[in-house]
Design an enzyme around this catalytic site. Structure first.
Site, PDB file in Angstrom:
ATOM      1  N   THR A  38      57.771  35.143  42.157  1.00  0.00           N
ATOM      2  CA  THR A  38      58.726  34.427  41.323  1.00  0.00           C
ATOM      3  C   THR A  38      58.456  32.930  41.322  1.00  0.00           C
ATOM      4  O   THR A  38      58.771  32.234  40.362  1.00  0.00           O
ATOM      5  CB  THR A  38      60.164  34.720  41.793  1.00  0.00           C
ATOM      6  N   TYR A  63      43.716  43.723  43.532  1.00  0.00           N
ATOM      7  CA  TYR A  63      42.431  43.882  42.846  1.00  0.00           C
ATOM      8  C   TYR A  63      41.390  44.584  43.708  1.00  0.00           C
ATOM      9  O   TYR A  63      40.731  45.520  43.262  1.00  0.00           O
ATOM     10  CB  TYR A  63      41.884  42.527  42.336  1.00  0.00           C
ATOM     11  N   TYR A 117      54.510  42.984  51.941  1.00  0.00           N
ATOM     12  CA  TYR A 117      55.099  43.056  50.601  1.00  0.00           C
ATOM     13  C   TYR A 117      54.380  44.157  49.844  1.00  0.00           C
ATOM     14  O   TYR A 117      53.203  44.038  49.526  1.00  0.00           O
ATOM     15  CB  TYR A 117      54.942  41.702  49.910  1.00  0.00           C
ATOM     16  N   ARG A 122      52.033  45.678  40.765  1.00  0.00           N
ATOM     17  CA  ARG A 122      51.305  44.429  40.545  1.00  0.00           C
ATOM     18  C   ARG A 122      49.935  44.434  41.216  1.00  0.00           C
ATOM     19  O   ARG A 122      48.995  43.836  40.700  1.00  0.00           O
ATOM     20  CB  ARG A 122      52.109  43.233  41.072  1.00  0.00           C
TER      21      ARG A 122
END
Length: 294
Positions: free
Chosen positions: A47, A109, A135, A140
């Site tokens: 964020t 990635y 996390y 994502r």
């Protein structure tokens, strides 16, 4: 002891029109959060647009937030990277600048194996003394941290203490609670799932919603912890239309738009993120009015 219990804010980073960090507004946002009862401030996460910051900017924002906060609430620094050496560097520097905890996203990635994830997180943990939250946000990063992996790390590495869980997979979260047997502090990474996660023994939420509604997000958790589950659930349900509007485009586009609508001047996005589409901004404005914060 958990780094915090309750509602931690995944704080936005305000920018000036020329793209520079707006430290005057950042201080105002920190004070707004503390006045609203926020239980922790998470700086330079998703964020906070950390992915578009230079290392120098990233660490200066962490340092500044720690300085402004003055230990009134814990500051947790997002220091994850898909490069282990970079994650180590950012983590050591964030600790030096006063962060009281770290948030480490899984390496994106690269798509490491579970053993690779363990090696990555242990390598960072070995270089710092402050507590670490993992996390898990596979939407994502392209990689899921398995419940067994999280539990193993929390058991075997003294300063890996828990996880921000944003997978939305409650079967996996329940498995994690079972495997960890209380050794992992679990926080919701999804604002629409705070109460369900608390019901499984979670410690709180790391929240986008809290940027614009800190008191209300804090109260969802506080009511639950005080035993008023019915009120906690009603507060969660009442926030759902606003939460949905905050995620109708990719975070943090809507929450920055919301802060700007509130006159808090969070400024523009950094590319590749762009300003909110007009029809979605109208939806957001309507939800904010109905929620009573606009």
């Amino acid at each position: 002891m958990a780094i915090f219990e309750g509602a931690g804010v995944a704080l936005v980073t305000p920018f000036k029109e020329n793209g520079e960090v707006n430290y005057e507004k950042l201080e105002e946002l920190v004070e707004f959060q503390i006045a609203g009862g926020t239980d922790s401030i998470i700086a330079c996460g998703t964020t906070g647009e950390a992915s578009t910051m230079t290392h120098e900017e990233h660490l200066e924002v962490v340092r500044f937030v720690c300085e402004v906060t003055k230990k009134r609430v814990p500051v947790i620094a997002g220091t994850g990277s898909n490069c282990t050496d970079t994650a180590v560097y950012l983590s050591k520097e964030a600790e030096r600048h006063g962060a009281e905890g770290l948030l480490l996203v899984s390496p994106y990635y690269n798509k490491a194996t579970q053993n690779g994830l363990k090696a990555h997180f242990k390598a960072v943990a070995d270089q710092v003394k402050i507590p670490i939250l993992l996390y898990n946000i596979p939407g994502r990063t392209g990689i899921n941290i398995a419940p067994e992996t999280i539990a193993d790390l929390c058991r075997s590495v003294s300063n890996i203490v828990g996880v921000k869980e944003a997978s939305g997979n409650f079967t996996a979260i329940a498995d994690l609670m079972n495997f960890s047997d209380g050794c992992a502090d679990v926080y919701s990474g999804n604002d629409d799932q705070i109460v369900p996660l608390l019901s499984l023994g979670g410690k709180g939420v790391i929240s986008v919603l809290s940027n614009i509604a800190p008191a209300q997000t804090h109260e969802i958790c506080e009511s639950y912890f005080k035993g008023d589950v019915k009120r906690s659930a009603s507060l969660q349900i009442a926030a759902i239309p606003l939460i949905n509007a905050l995620f109708c485009e990719v975070n943090p586009i809507p929450v920055k738009a919301a802060l700007n609508l509130m006159g808090m001047n969070a400024g523009p996005m950094r590319l590749p993120l762009t300003e909110m589409e007009p029809q979605n901004q109208e939806r957001l404005k309507k939800a904010m009015k109905e929620y009573g914060i606009l």
